[in-house]
Enzyme design. Structure first.
Site, PDB file in Angstrom:
ATOM      1  N   ARG A 123      -6.136  22.583  51.729  1.00 13.54           N
ATOM      2  CA  ARG A 123      -6.859  23.845  51.967  1.00 13.54           C
ATOM      3  C   ARG A 123      -7.174  24.014  53.457  1.00 13.54           C
ATOM      4  NH1 ARG A 123     -11.338  22.221  48.328  1.00 13.54           N
ATOM      5  NH2 ARG A 123     -12.493  24.126  48.747  1.00 13.54           N
ATOM      6  N   ARG A 163      -6.948  36.186  53.454  1.00 13.93           N
ATOM      7  CA  ARG A 163      -6.706  34.818  53.903  1.00 13.93           C
ATOM      8  C   ARG A 163      -5.400  34.688  54.666  1.00 13.93           C
ATOM      9  NH1 ARG A 163     -10.165  32.124  49.876  1.00 13.93           N
ATOM     10  NH2 ARG A 163     -10.133  29.895  50.166  1.00 13.93           N
ATOM     11  N   ARG A 179     -16.828  21.119  42.329  1.00 13.97           N
ATOM     12  CA  ARG A 179     -15.601  21.886  42.119  1.00 13.97           C
ATOM     13  C   ARG A 179     -14.416  20.934  42.079  1.00 13.97           C
ATOM     14  NH1 ARG A 179     -15.457  26.804  46.390  1.00 13.97           N
ATOM     15  NH2 ARG A 179     -13.290  26.147  46.409  1.00 13.97           N
ATOM     16  N   ARG A 207     -20.855  19.291  48.085  1.00 20.46           N
ATOM     17  CA  ARG A 207     -21.169  20.603  47.477  1.00 20.46           C
ATOM     18  C   ARG A 207     -21.212  20.474  45.956  1.00 20.46           C
ATOM     19  NH1 ARG A 207     -17.791  25.680  49.481  1.00 20.46           N
ATOM     20  NH2 ARG A 207     -15.967  24.380  49.062  1.00 20.46           N
ATOM     21  N   LYS A 213     -19.598  30.292  54.071  1.00 24.13           N
ATOM     22  CA  LYS A 213     -19.322  31.728  53.873  1.00 24.13           C
ATOM     23  C   LYS A 213     -20.079  32.270  52.661  1.00 24.13           C
ATOM     24  CE  LYS A 213     -14.789  31.407  53.379  1.00 24.13           C
ATOM     25  NZ  LYS A 213     -14.479  29.989  53.591  1.00 24.13           N
TER      26      LYS A 213
HETATM   27  P1  AMP Z   1     -12.556  29.482  47.627  1.00 24.26           P
HETATM   28  O1  AMP Z   1     -13.635  29.448  46.607  1.00 24.26           O
HETATM   29  O2  AMP Z   1     -12.644  30.695  48.523  1.00 24.26           O
HETATM   30  O3  AMP Z   1     -12.438  28.203  48.406  1.00 24.26           O
HETATM   31  O4  AMP Z   1     -11.181  29.661  46.821  1.00 24.26           O
HETATM   32  C1  AMP Z   1     -10.752  28.704  45.883  1.00 24.26           C
HETATM   33  C2  AMP Z   1      -9.262  28.851  45.653  1.00 24.26           C
HETATM   34  O5  AMP Z   1      -8.968  30.154  45.109  1.00 24.26           O
HETATM   35  C3  AMP Z   1      -8.400  28.762  46.911  1.00 24.26           C
HETATM   36  O6  AMP Z   1      -8.123  27.413  47.284  1.00 24.26           O
HETATM   37  C4  AMP Z   1      -7.134  29.497  46.457  1.00 24.26           C
HETATM   38  O7  AMP Z   1      -6.365  28.699  45.574  1.00 24.26           O
HETATM   39  C5  AMP Z   1      -7.715  30.626  45.620  1.00 24.26           C
HETATM   40  N1  AMP Z   1      -7.987  31.831  46.463  1.00 24.26           N
HETATM   41  C6  AMP Z   1      -9.204  32.341  46.800  1.00 24.26           C
HETATM   42  N2  AMP Z   1      -9.065  33.434  47.567  1.00 24.26           N
HETATM   43  C7  AMP Z   1      -7.743  33.626  47.735  1.00 24.26           C
HETATM   44  C8  AMP Z   1      -6.957  34.563  48.458  1.00 24.26           C
HETATM   45  N3  AMP Z   1      -7.517  35.541  49.198  1.00 24.26           N
HETATM   46  N4  AMP Z   1      -5.599  34.468  48.386  1.00 24.26           N
HETATM   47  C9  AMP Z   1      -5.017  33.498  47.667  1.00 24.26           C
HETATM   48  N5  AMP Z   1      -5.687  32.550  46.989  1.00 24.26           N
HETATM   49  C10 AMP Z   1      -7.041  32.607  47.023  1.00 24.26           C
END
Ligand code: AMP
Length: 221
Positions: A174, A88, A162, A127, A13
């Site tokens: 996740r 989400r 990460r 990654r 994404k």
């Molecule tokens: P990502 O980089 O999109 O994988 O996001 C990393 C982490 O940030 C996720 O595992 C959640 O803990 C938090 N996070 C990101 N976007 C959201 C969202 N829309 N709602 C809630 N938590 C989020």
């Protein structure tokens, strides 16, 4: 134009959103990146968010939604935005519809990325991200490695894994949350007639770059 990137972790994404953003000048609004920046700067929001992100859990809407509203109200998002990682859940999608109505906008396109689960886990494990928060370029040590191991091609800062990508428990949590809470959004946006599904997989020789190029062509038509 408001675009949403939908798809499990590791589908690409961020890469695709970044490429579209570069071509359109619409900002890529990645909630995960905003959380990581706040966590590294130890802001109040960051300290609170880390309690959830470190475990692979969703950050509560009381924190996430106002953060997105604030970002969408900034000047650079007035002509368009690419939301990467938000919404989400169905509750967040409904909230977003309300927010956009107030701004005189709507969701125009939802890019739904689909990748086999084995590939997703491998991509998360391989990654690497740039530690410079202004750069944040993402690499993959197998598919898209930096020229020099551990160093960002663009800015020279160190690369790292990460925290939630190095922890198999967080990876599984996740992916489970994605299945249970985020995947219903596919149907939500299908009903609205804005869904575009794209398979991104080595097995069909179609990677994020190919998808991004096709989408950019269509947007520019
Ligand atoms: P990502 O980089 O999109 O994988 O996001 C990393 C982490 O940030 C996720 O595992 C959640 O803990 C938090 N996070 C990101 N976007 C959201 C969202 N829309 N709602 C809630 N938590 C989020």
């Amino acid at each position: 134009m408001v675009i949403i990137m939908l798809g499990a972790q590791g589908t690409g994404k961020g890469t695709i959103a970044g490429m579209i953003s570069k071509q359109t000048a619409w900002p890529q609004i990645a909630t995960g990146d905003i959380f990581r920046k706040n966590i590294s700067e130890k802001t109040e929001l960051g300290v609170e968010a880390e309690k959830y992100t470190s475990k692979g859990e969703l950050v509560p809407d009381e924190i996430t939604v106002p953060m997105v509203v604030d970002r969408l109200n900034q000047e650079d998002a007035k002509d368009g935005a690419i939301l990467d990682g938000f919404p989400r859940t169905t509750a967040q999608a409904e909230k977003l519809d309300e927010i956009l109505v107030k701004l005189g906008k709507k969701v125009d396109l939802v890019i739904n990325l689909s990748t086999p689960k084995e590939e997703l886990i491998d991509r998360m494990l391989t990654r690497r991200v740039c530690t410079n928060q202004e750069c944040k370029t993402t690499y993959n040590i197998k598919l898209n490695p930096p020229k020099v191991e551990g160093v960002c091609d663009k800015c020279g800062a160190a690369l790292k894994q990460r925290e939630d990508d190095s922890n198999p428990e967080a990876i599984n949590k996740r992916l489970k949350i994605y299945e249970e809470q985020t995947s219903p959004l596919v149907e939500y946006y299908k009903q609205k007639g804005v869904l575009r599904t794209e398979v991104v997989s080595e097995s069909v020789n179609r990677m994020g770059k190919d998808v991004a190029e096709d989408i950019i062509k269509d947007i520019k038509k």
